[in-house]
Write an enzyme that holds these catalytic residues in place. Structure first.
Site, PDB file in Angstrom:
ATOM      1  N   TYR A 140      -9.679  11.425   3.636  1.00  0.00           N
ATOM      2  CA  TYR A 140     -10.107  11.233   2.266  1.00  0.00           C
ATOM      3  C   TYR A 140     -11.295  11.798   1.992  1.00  0.00           C
ATOM      4  CZ  TYR A 140      -6.011   8.073   2.956  1.00  0.00           C
ATOM      5  OH  TYR A 140      -4.941   7.453   3.149  1.00  0.00           O
ATOM      6  N   HIS A 161      -6.698   0.283   5.645  1.00  0.00           N
ATOM      7  CA  HIS A 161      -6.683   1.367   6.647  1.00  0.00           C
ATOM      8  C   HIS A 161      -7.392   0.881   7.970  1.00  0.00           C
ATOM      9  CE1 HIS A 161      -6.127   3.680   2.825  1.00  0.00           C
ATOM     10  NE2 HIS A 161      -5.536   4.548   3.418  1.00  0.00           N
ATOM     11  N   HIS A 187       0.881  -1.352   0.024  1.00  0.00           N
ATOM     12  CA  HIS A 187      -0.073  -0.018  -0.029  1.00  0.00           C
ATOM     13  C   HIS A 187       0.920   1.223  -0.024  1.00  0.00           C
ATOM     14  CE1 HIS A 187      -4.096   1.811   0.576  1.00  0.00           C
ATOM     15  NE2 HIS A 187      -3.257   2.933   0.863  1.00  0.00           N
ATOM     16  N   ALA A 188       0.448   2.036  -0.929  1.00  0.00           N
ATOM     17  CA  ALA A 188       1.509   3.334  -1.071  1.00  0.00           C
ATOM     18  C   ALA A 188       1.594   4.044   0.034  1.00  0.00           C
ATOM     19  CB  ALA A 188       1.228   4.019  -2.347  1.00  0.00           C
ATOM     20  N   GLU A 210      -3.661  14.903   2.314  1.00  0.00           N
ATOM     21  CA  GLU A 210      -4.157  14.112   1.210  1.00  0.00           C
ATOM     22  C   GLU A 210      -4.575  14.869  -0.013  1.00  0.00           C
ATOM     23  OE1 GLU A 210      -3.534  11.067   1.661  1.00  0.00           O
ATOM     24  OE2 GLU A 210      -3.196  10.919   3.686  1.00  0.00           O
ATOM     25  N   HIS A 217       2.361  14.556  -0.679  1.00  0.00           N
ATOM     26  CA  HIS A 217       2.738  14.533   0.457  1.00  0.00           C
ATOM     27  C   HIS A 217       4.328  15.054   0.650  1.00  0.00           C
ATOM     28  CE1 HIS A 217      -0.693  12.459   2.095  1.00  0.00           C
ATOM     29  NE2 HIS A 217      -0.812  11.359   1.465  1.00  0.00           N
ATOM     30  N   HIS A 250      -0.318  11.775  -5.835  1.00  0.00           N
ATOM     31  CA  HIS A 250      -0.970  11.726  -4.783  1.00  0.00           C
ATOM     32  C   HIS A 250       0.289  11.753  -3.590  1.00  0.00           C
ATOM     33  CE1 HIS A 250      -3.759  10.908  -1.393  1.00  0.00           C
ATOM     34  NE2 HIS A 250      -2.532  10.085  -0.907  1.00  0.00           N
ATOM     35  N   GLU A 251       1.158  10.755  -3.952  1.00  0.00           N
ATOM     36  CA  GLU A 251       2.058  10.458  -3.007  1.00  0.00           C
ATOM     37  C   GLU A 251       3.225  11.649  -2.991  1.00  0.00           C
ATOM     38  OE1 GLU A 251       1.738   8.278  -0.539  1.00  0.00           O
ATOM     39  OE2 GLU A 251       0.123   7.294  -1.595  1.00  0.00           O
TER      40      GLU A 251
HETATM   41  C1  KAF Z   1      -6.622   8.691  -2.192  1.00  0.00           C
HETATM   42  C2  KAF Z   1      -6.701   9.162  -3.332  1.00  0.00           C
HETATM   43  C3  KAF Z   1      -7.226   8.346  -4.700  1.00  0.00           C
HETATM   44  C4  KAF Z   1      -7.704   7.253  -4.354  1.00  0.00           C
HETATM   45  C5  KAF Z   1      -7.899   6.620  -3.226  1.00  0.00           C
HETATM   46  C6  KAF Z   1      -7.505   7.345  -2.155  1.00  0.00           C
HETATM   47  C7  KAF Z   1      -8.016   7.012  -0.856  1.00  0.00           C
HETATM   48  C8  KAF Z   1      -6.896   6.070  -0.045  1.00  0.00           C
HETATM   49  C9  KAF Z   1      -7.007   4.717  -0.539  1.00  0.00           C
HETATM   50  O1  KAF Z   1      -7.988   4.157  -0.078  1.00  0.00           O
HETATM   51  O2  KAF Z   1      -6.340   3.957  -1.482  1.00  0.00           O
HETATM   52  N1  KAF Z   1      -5.540   6.519  -0.450  1.00  0.00           N
HETATM   53  C10 KAF Z   1      -4.300   6.149  -0.028  1.00  0.00           C
HETATM   54  O3  KAF Z   1      -4.494   5.188   0.912  1.00  0.00           O
HETATM   55  C11 KAF Z   1      -3.039   6.477  -0.589  1.00  0.00           C
HETATM   56  C12 KAF Z   1      -1.921   6.244   0.531  1.00  0.00           C
HETATM   57  C13 KAF Z   1      -1.616   7.369   1.764  1.00  0.00           C
HETATM   58  O4  KAF Z   1      -0.636   8.243   0.857  1.00  0.00           O
HETATM   59  O5  KAF Z   1      -2.790   8.191   1.829  1.00  0.00           O
HETATM   60  C14 KAF Z   1      -0.832   6.917   2.740  1.00  0.00           C
HETATM   61  C15 KAF Z   1      -1.565   5.894   3.650  1.00  0.00           C
HETATM   62  C16 KAF Z   1      -0.947   5.503   4.693  1.00  0.00           C
HETATM   63  C17 KAF Z   1       0.233   4.464   4.735  1.00  0.00           C
HETATM   64  C18 KAF Z   1       0.824   4.311   5.675  1.00  0.00           C
HETATM   65  C19 KAF Z   1       0.757   4.968   6.995  1.00  0.00           C
HETATM   66  C20 KAF Z   1      -0.285   5.874   7.177  1.00  0.00           C
HETATM   67  C21 KAF Z   1      -1.115   6.306   6.114  1.00  0.00           C
HETATM   68  N2  KAF Z   1      -0.575   8.107   3.330  1.00  0.00           N
HETATM   69  C22 KAF Z   1       0.728   8.902   3.692  1.00  0.00           C
HETATM   70  O6  KAF Z   1       1.522   8.209   3.266  1.00  0.00           O
HETATM   71  C23 KAF Z   1       0.545  10.034   4.541  1.00  0.00           C
HETATM   72  C24 KAF Z   1      -0.412  10.390   5.389  1.00  0.00           C
HETATM   73  C25 KAF Z   1      -0.365  11.620   6.098  1.00  0.00           C
HETATM   74  C26 KAF Z   1       0.885  12.424   5.842  1.00  0.00           C
HETATM   75  C27 KAF Z   1       1.922  12.079   4.909  1.00  0.00           C
HETATM   76  C28 KAF Z   1       1.544  10.826   4.355  1.00  0.00           C
HETATM   77 ZN    ZN Z   2      -2.161   9.812   1.050  1.00  0.00          ZN
END
Ligand code: KAF
Ligand code: ZN
Length: 667
Positions: free
Chosen positions: A575, A565, A403-404, A461, A437, A433-434
Site C-alpha cells: 500500500y 492485515h 474487510h473488503a 493495489e 483488482h 479500489h476493489e
Molecule cells: C488502500 C486504499 C485506501 C485506503 C486504505 C488502503 C489500505 C488497505 C487498508 O488498510 O484498508 N486497503 C485494503 O485493505 C483494501 C482491501 C484489499 O483490496 O487490499 C484486499 C486485502 C486482502 C483481503 C484478503 C486477503 C488478502 C488481501 N486485497 C485484495 O483483495 C487483493 C490483493 C491482491 C490482489 C488482488 C486482490
Molecule cells: Zn486492495
C-alpha cells in the site's frame, strides 16, 4: 532479421499497439523457434506502442491488429525459415511441455482454493475453516512436490521467460513437515476469525461490531471519552486473545522459510518486489525521506486544529497526537475529520456522502457508478457472474469477513468482490479500489497461470485508487450529479480545500503504510521478540506517524492485532508502494488523455487513450519484473515520489505559511 520486421513495422506500426489480441503462433515450431519469434514480436510491440503513444495516434484497435497479423502471416513463413538454424534442445522442449501442464494444474488448484476461501470468508464456520485448511494443505504439498521436480531442470540455456517461470516455481516458504504447515493454516483461520467476529460490549449488554459500529463512532463522534472507549474496546477485544497465537505463527512461518534456505519469512515477503540484494527497505526509506516534509506540515496543521477542537489539555500543539482523534480506528487516513480541519469553511462543500444518501444511492448503484467509469476508458464491464456471486452488503444471518477484498476464481472470468458497503464517499472510493483488482484480473486472464498477478503487489493495489483520483475530483463529481453548487473554475481557496481533503487520505497514509511491515520485518527477523511486540509497535507509530496511544499500553496488549492485515497475514508495504505509484500512473494517464492544468484537477473519464495505456500495462500481469511494467505506463522504471509531491505542491506551500509559527515535528 530486424529488417524484415522493420518493413512491416512501417505498414502497420500504429495500428498494432493494442493488447487483447495474441499473435498467432504457427504450429510445428521448435521451442527455441517459438521463443525467438515471441521475443521479436515483443520487441515490435514495444516499438509500436512507443510510436503510437508518442505521436498521440488513436487508432489502436484489436481488430486491426488481428487482420494485419493475419495478412502478415505469410511473411512470417520467411522469418521462420530463417530461424531453422535454431534447434531447441530436447531438454527445453520437455521443460516447456512440463510448464504448460504445470500452469494448467495450478490454475485448477487455485480455482479450488479460491472457492474454499470464499466459502469461509462469506460464511465463517468451523466446517468452512477446516476446508480452507485442507485445501491449503493440498496446494502446499503439491507445490512442494512440483518444486522438487522443477529443480531437476537445468534452466541455464533456456529463454528468460522459461527461466522466470522456473524461478517462480522453485521458490517456497513452506515446510515439508505437514504438521507444521497445517498449524500455520489453522492459526491463520483462527486469527482471522477473532478479528472478524469480535465485538465490544456496552454495560447495557449491547455489543458493537467493528464494521459498521465502532468504525462509525471513530468516524463521527467528537466526544473525547466516547472515542477513547471505542478505540480501547476494540483493542482489548482482539489483541490479548491473538498475542500468543501470533507469536507461534511467526515462529512456524520462519521455520518454513529457513527450511528453504531463507533467513526468515520477511525475506520471502520482500522477494515479491525482485529487488537486487533485498534492497526494498532501502528503496522505500528513500521515498519516505522525500515525502516526510510534506507529511510533517500536514501533521502540524492537523495537530493545531485538533487542539482547538478538543482543548489544550487533551491535545498539545507540540509533540505526538493522541491516536484516536483522526476519524479512523487506526489513524491511517484522516479524511473523516475534514469538517474539523477544513481550511475555508465558507467555500462550497466537497464531501458527497450526504448527497449520496439524499439521492437514494444504494450499494448496487455505487458499484454500477464505479463500473461505468472503468468502461468509459475502455476497460471491461463486470461479467454477469460478478453480479450474481459478489457479496456487496453484510448479510444478517451469518458471520463474514467484512474487510473488503476482490477474488479471482481462475476460470470463465469468474471474479467477485466481497464488501460490507455503506452509502458514503469513503466506500465509493473502496469500491473503485476493489474493482481495480477485478479489472487487473480480467485484463491478464489470458496469461499463464503463474503470471496472473500484479507486476508487484503494489501495482495491484494502485489500479483502482488511480481511477478514484479522477472520480473524486469536484469536476467529475459534478459530471455525475453528486456535486451541484459549484461553477466552472473555482478559486484558490476552493482548491486548497480540495487538496487538503485529498492529503488527509493520501499523505496521512504514507507513514502508516510504511511502518506496518517495518514492524513485521523486524518481528520475522527476531529483532522484535514477543515480549516487545506492543512496545516496539508504538515506538514505530510514534516515530513515523507522530501519534501516541490515548491511554497507557503494555506488552500484555497486542495492538497490531487490531489491524486486519496482521491477523490475516497480508503484507502491507504494497500500500505504501501503491500510494506513491498511483500518482505516477495518474500523471502518465493524464498526459495521455491530453489533460492540461494542475494534476489534481485531472479526470480521465472517457479517455480511451488513457485507458489503452493502462490496459497495456495491466495485460502484462506478472510476466515481467515490475520496472518494465512501470516503464510501459510512465516511461520511467522507478518508484518516484515526484508525482505525488507535484500534485500537492500548492497545498504544501499553503501549509508552510499556516505553520510558520508552529513547532514542527514531534521528536
Ligand atoms: C488502500 C486504499 C485506501 C485506503 C486504505 C488502503 C489500505 C488497505 C487498508 O488498510 O484498508 N486497503 C485494503 O485493505 C483494501 C482491501 C484489499 O483490496 O487490499 C484486499 C486485502 C486482502 C483481503 C484478503 C486477503 C488478502 C488481501 N486485497 C485484495 O483483495 C487483493 C490483493 C491482491 C490482489 C488482488 C486482490
Ligand atoms: Zn486492495
Amino acid at each position: 532479421m530486424w529488417n524484415v520486421w522493420k518493413i512491416w513495422l512501417c505498414f502497420g506500426a500504429v495500428l498494432l499497439s493494442c493488447s487483447g489480441y495474441t499473435w498467432p503462433l504457427p504450429d510445428q515450431l521448435s521451442a527455441a523457434q517459438q521463443r525467438e519469434l515471441k521475443e521479436l514480436q515483443e520487441d515490435v510491440e514495444t516499438e509500436i506502442s512507443d510510436i503510437c503513444c508518442n505521436n498521440g495516434l488513436k487508432r489502436c484497435c484489436v481488430e486491426t491488429k488481428k487482420s494485419l497479423a493475419e495478412r502478415k502471416i505469410e511473411e512470417w513463413k520467411e522469418l521462420i525459415d530463417s530461424l531453422k538454424e535454431l534447434k531447441s534442445t530436447p531438454d527445453e522442449e520437455k521443460a516447456m511441455k512440463w510448464l504448460e501442464e504445470y500452469n494448467e494444474e495450478l490454475r485448477q488448484r487455485q480455482a479450488k482454493s479460491a472457492e474454499a476461501n470464499w466459502a469461509q470468508s462469506t460464511n465463517i464456520t468451523d466446517e468452512n475453516a477446516a476446508k480452507v485448511v485442507d485445501v491449503t494443505m493440498e496446494l502446499t504439498k503439491w507445490s512442494l512436490k512440483k518444486m522438487e521436480e522443477g529443480k531437476k531442470f537445468d534452466t541455464s540455456g533456456f529463454s528468460d521467460d522459461v527461466k522466470r517461470q522456473f524461478g517462480m516455481i522453485t521458490k517456497s516458504g513452506s515446510s515439508s513437515d505437514e504438521e507444521k504447515t497445517r498449524k500455520v493454516a489453522e492459526i491463520g483461520t483462527e486469527l482471522e476469525k477473532i478479528y472478524s467476529t469480535s465485538t465490544a460490549c456496552l454495560p447495557s449488554g449491547t455489543c458493537l461490531k467493528l464494521d459498521p459500529d465502532l468504525e462509525g463512532i471513530l468516524a463521527k463522534s467528537r466526544d473525547y471519552d466516547r472515542l477513547t472507549w471505542a478505540w480501547l474496546s476494540w483493542r482489548d477485544a482482539v489483541g490479548p486473545p491473538m498475542k500468543d497465537k501470533y507469536a507461534e505463527w511467526v515462529a512456524l512461518m520462519n521455520e518454513g522459510a529457513q527450511e528453504n534456505g531463507y533467513a526468515d519469512k520477511g525475506v520471502i515477503w520482500r522477494g515479491a518486489y525482485e529487488m537486487p540484494n533485498d534492497t526494498l527497505e532501502e528503496m522505500v526509506d528513500g521515498v519516505w525521506e522525500k515525502v516526510k516534509p510534506l507529511y510533517t506540515q500536514l501533521h502540524a496543521y492537523v495537530r493545531r486544529k485538533l487542539s482547538e477542537t478538543y482543548g489544550e489539555d487533551k491535545v498539545l500543539t507540540t509533540g505526538h497526537i493522541p491516536a484516536h482523534l483522526f476519524g479512523n480506528m487506526w489513524a491511517q487516513q484522516w479524511n473523516n475529520i475534514y469538517d474539523i480541519v477544513v481550511p475555508f469553511p465558507d467555500q462550497p462543500a466537497i464531501d458527497v456522502s450526504d448527497t449520496m444518501v439524499e439521492q437514494g444511492y444504494d450499494p448496487l448503484r455505487m458499484f454500477k457508478t464505479a463500473e461505468a467509469f472503468f468502461v468509459s476508458i475502455g476497460l471491461r464491464p463486470m461479467p454477469q457472474v460478478f453480479w450474481d456471486k459478489s457479496m456487496i452488503v453484510r448479510p444478517v444471518d451469518r458471520e463474514v469477513v467484512c474487510h473488503a477484498s476482490a477474488e479471482d476464481f481462475y476460470h470463465d472470468s469468474d471474479v467477485r468482490i466481497k464488501m460490507c458497503t455503506k452509502v458514503n464517499q469513503e466506500d465509493l472510493q473502496t469500491i473503485h479500489h476493489e474493482m481495480g483488482h477485478v479489472e487487473y484480473y480480467l485484463t491478464y486472464e489470458d496469461q499463464k497461470t503463474l503470471y496472473r498477478g500484479g507486476a508487484n503487489p503494489g501495482f495491484h493495489e494502485a489500479v483502482g485508487d488511480t481511477i478514484a483520483l479522477s472520480v473524486n475530483t469536484p469536476g467529475h463529481l459534478k459530471k455525475i450529479g453528486l456535486l451541484q453548487n459549484i461553477e466552472g473554475n473555482q478559486g484558490t481557496e476552493f482548491q486548497i480545500n480540495e487538496l487538503l481533503k485529498m492529503a488527509l487520505s493520501k499523505v496521512a497514509f504514507l507513514p502508516f503504510g510504511l511502518l506496518i511491515d517495518k514492524w513485521r520485518w523486524r518481528v520475522f527477523s527476531g529483532d522484535i521478540t514477543p515480549d516487545k511486540f506492543n512496545t516496539e509497535w508504538w515506538n514505530l507509530r510514534m516515530k513515523y506517524q507522530g501519534i501516541k496511544p490515548p491511554v497507557e499500553r503494555t506488552d500484555e496488549d497486542f495492538d497490531p492485532g487490531a489491524k486486519y492485515h496482521i491477523p490475516s497475514g497480508t503484507p502491507y508495504i504494497r500500500y505504501f508502494f501503491s500510494f506513491v505509484a498511483q500518482f505516477q500512473f495518474q500523471q502518465a494517464l493524464c498526459e495521455e488523455a491530453g489533460h492540461d492544468g494542475p494534476l489534481h484537477t485531472c479526470d480521465i473519464y472517457q479517455s480511451k487513450k488513457a485507458g489503452a495505456k493502462l490496459k497495456n500495462m495491466l495485460s502484462m500481469g506478472e510476466s515481467k519484473p515490475w520496472p518494465e511494467a512501470m516503464k510501459a505506463i510512465t516511461g520511467q522504471d522507478k518508484l518516484d515520489p515526484s508525482a505525488i509531491l507535484k500534485y500537492f505542491e500548492p497545498l504544501e506551500k499553503w501549509l508552510r505559511e499556516q505553520n510558520k509559527n508552529e513547532e514542527l515535528g514531534w521528536e
